[in-house]
Write an enzyme that holds these catalytic residues in place. Sequence first.
Site, PDB file in Angstrom:
ATOM      1  N   THR A 268       0.538  -2.723   8.662  1.00  0.00           N
ATOM      2  CA  THR A 268      -0.656  -2.027   8.158  1.00  0.00           C
ATOM      3  C   THR A 268      -1.772  -2.170   9.182  1.00  0.00           C
ATOM      4  O   THR A 268      -1.952  -3.237   9.767  1.00  0.00           O
ATOM      5  CB  THR A 268      -1.125  -2.552   6.787  1.00  0.00           C
ATOM      6  OG1 THR A 268      -2.428  -2.001   6.508  1.00  0.00           O
ATOM      7  CG2 THR A 268      -1.183  -4.053   6.691  1.00  0.00           C
ATOM      8  N   SER A 269      -2.513  -1.076   9.390  1.00  0.00           N
ATOM      9  CA  SER A 269      -3.614  -1.126  10.352  1.00  0.00           C
ATOM     10  C   SER A 269      -4.830  -1.844   9.772  1.00  0.00           C
ATOM     11  O   SER A 269      -5.813  -2.041  10.478  1.00  0.00           O
ATOM     12  CB  SER A 269      -3.985   0.301  10.767  1.00  0.00           C
ATOM     13  OG  SER A 269      -4.440   1.024   9.635  1.00  0.00           O
TER      14      SER A 269
ATOM     15  N   HIS B 164      -1.537   1.633  -4.213  1.00  0.00           N
ATOM     16  CA  HIS B 164      -1.966   3.027  -4.061  1.00  0.00           C
ATOM     17  C   HIS B 164      -1.113   4.018  -4.851  1.00  0.00           C
ATOM     18  O   HIS B 164      -1.097   5.200  -4.535  1.00  0.00           O
ATOM     19  CB  HIS B 164      -1.986   3.403  -2.565  1.00  0.00           C
ATOM     20  CG  HIS B 164      -2.991   2.618  -1.780  1.00  0.00           C
ATOM     21  ND1 HIS B 164      -2.966   2.494  -0.416  1.00  0.00           N
ATOM     22  CD2 HIS B 164      -4.067   1.896  -2.198  1.00  0.00           C
ATOM     23  CE1 HIS B 164      -3.986   1.739  -0.019  1.00  0.00           C
ATOM     24  NE2 HIS B 164      -4.659   1.356  -1.076  1.00  0.00           N
TER      25      HIS B 164
ATOM     26  N   GLN C 281       0.853  -1.202   0.000  1.00  0.00           N
ATOM     27  CA  GLN C 281       0.000   0.000   0.000  1.00  0.00           C
ATOM     28  C   GLN C 281       0.879   1.238   0.000  1.00  0.00           C
ATOM     29  O   GLN C 281       0.379   2.354  -0.095  1.00  0.00           O
ATOM     30  CB  GLN C 281      -0.878   0.008   1.258  1.00  0.00           C
ATOM     31  CG  GLN C 281      -1.827  -1.162   1.330  1.00  0.00           C
ATOM     32  CD  GLN C 281      -2.437  -1.285   2.726  1.00  0.00           C
ATOM     33  OE1 GLN C 281      -3.448  -0.668   3.024  1.00  0.00           O
ATOM     34  NE2 GLN C 281      -1.815  -2.070   3.583  1.00  0.00           N
TER      35      GLN C 281
HETATM   36  N1  APR Z   1       7.114  -1.859  12.177  1.00  0.00           N
HETATM   37  C1  APR Z   1       5.959  -2.451  11.757  1.00  0.00           C
HETATM   38  N2  APR Z   1       4.757  -1.870  11.898  1.00  0.00           N
HETATM   39  C2  APR Z   1       4.698  -0.659  12.482  1.00  0.00           C
HETATM   40  C3  APR Z   1       5.847   0.016  12.921  1.00  0.00           C
HETATM   41  C4  APR Z   1       7.106  -0.632  12.758  1.00  0.00           C
HETATM   42  N3  APR Z   1       8.262  -0.088  13.157  1.00  0.00           N
HETATM   43  N4  APR Z   1       5.458   1.207  13.436  1.00  0.00           N
HETATM   44  C5  APR Z   1       4.116   1.275  13.327  1.00  0.00           C
HETATM   45  N5  APR Z   1       3.649   0.141  12.731  1.00  0.00           N
HETATM   46  C6  APR Z   1       2.270  -0.230  12.405  1.00  0.00           C
HETATM   47  C7  APR Z   1       1.190   0.437  13.229  1.00  0.00           C
HETATM   48  O1  APR Z   1       1.027  -0.260  14.479  1.00  0.00           O
HETATM   49  C8  APR Z   1      -0.037   0.314  12.325  1.00  0.00           C
HETATM   50  O2  APR Z   1      -0.717  -0.908  12.537  1.00  0.00           O
HETATM   51  O3  APR Z   1       2.000   0.166  11.073  1.00  0.00           O
HETATM   52  C9  APR Z   1       0.592   0.332  10.907  1.00  0.00           C
HETATM   53  C10 APR Z   1       0.364   1.610  10.129  1.00  0.00           C
HETATM   54  O4  APR Z   1      -0.982   1.799   9.873  1.00  0.00           O
HETATM   55  P1  APR Z   1      -1.504   3.036   9.020  1.00  0.00           P
HETATM   56  O5  APR Z   1      -0.834   4.276   9.476  1.00  0.00           O
HETATM   57  O6  APR Z   1      -2.995   3.002   9.046  1.00  0.00           O
HETATM   58  O7  APR Z   1      -0.933   2.733   7.540  1.00  0.00           O
HETATM   59  P2  APR Z   1      -1.522   1.766   6.408  1.00  0.00           P
HETATM   60  O8  APR Z   1      -2.248   0.615   6.996  1.00  0.00           O
HETATM   61  O9  APR Z   1      -0.399   1.489   5.485  1.00  0.00           O
HETATM   62  O10 APR Z   1      -2.550   2.731   5.701  1.00  0.00           O
HETATM   63  C11 APR Z   1      -3.231   2.282   4.556  1.00  0.00           C
HETATM   64  O11 APR Z   1      -4.156   4.435   4.227  1.00  0.00           O
HETATM   65  O12 APR Z   1      -4.058   6.749   4.119  1.00  0.00           O
HETATM   66  C12 APR Z   1      -3.965   5.598   3.423  1.00  0.00           C
HETATM   67  O13 APR Z   1      -3.215   5.379   1.284  1.00  0.00           O
HETATM   68  C13 APR Z   1      -2.739   5.404   2.610  1.00  0.00           C
HETATM   69  O14 APR Z   1      -1.696   3.332   1.929  1.00  0.00           O
HETATM   70  C14 APR Z   1      -2.225   4.052   3.026  1.00  0.00           C
HETATM   71  C15 APR Z   1      -3.466   3.386   3.589  1.00  0.00           C
END
Ligand code: APR
Length: 233
Positions: free
Chosen positions: A176-177, A104, A86
């Site tokens: 990813t969340s 994305h 993503q």
């Molecule tokens: N290692 C692994 N995971 C981590 C770390 C780390 N060092 N630090 C934080 N995280 C985790 C968090 O706990 C969370 O679960 O990464 C995740 C990030 O989640 P989001 O910020 O929601 O990002 P993501 O899931 O990639 O978002 C999806 O949302 O805004 C849009 O298009 C954007 O591609 C993105 C999509």
Amino acid sequence: MKRLVVLTGAGMSAESGISTFRDSGGLWDTYRVEDVATPEGWARDPQLVTEFYNIRRRELLNVRPCRGHELLAQLEQDYEVNIITQNVDNLHERAGSHHVLHLHGELMKVTSSRDPDNPRYIETLPPERPEVKLGDRAKDGSQLRPFIVWFGEAVPNIERATKLSAEADIYVIIGTSLNVYPAAGLIHYVPEGCPIYLIDPKPVQWNSIRSFTHIQKGASEGMKEFIEKLKIL
Ligand code: APR
């Protein structure tokens, strides 16, 4: 060779120094999604959106892949690895991964604002000139826009991602969340009997009855533990 499919999100690049979106202090605390990541935001204020992505590109050019990206690339020696990401950064590629599907879009690319998915108009910006200005035109004469899939837009690569997920022997989800669809729905296509691993330091909302092994660590440490687990799988 066994097929390893990897779904990554912003947490994968956090240890490289790129902020995530939804952690506290994340990008969506500083910017409003609807201003910088929707077609409506672009129509309202293209200057703000253009500058937002210029800043993201400068940030990307100043960071490097983390150990987690590198370990994933090394797994290609023993597995057929397909990464579905993503993330719009190019850190998987720079770490040496060869099969990276961006759901994305890609930060270093720009395209036509009239016909964004037409491959004829997609260009890669050179690292020495990563900025776009209003007035810069795509080959069809329209304003250049970021090659980013914004909220409310179709995700053209989701079909390929679904197919890859359905053919996995081992599935691993990193950082990813799982808040954003259709990416979050890919776990529903993972074949029964295919083990699923999740690497994330925090608990993640899991909208599936499928069981999974949670490696509750950051991407780099989590990848090390995952590789140990692969040896005895
Ligand atoms: N290692 C692994 N995971 C981590 C770390 C780390 N060092 N630090 C934080 N995280 C985790 C968090 O706990 C969370 O679960 O990464 C995740 C990030 O989640 P989001 O910020 O929601 O990002 P993501 O899931 O990639 O978002 C999806 O949302 O805004 C849009 O298009 C954007 O591609 C993105 C999509």
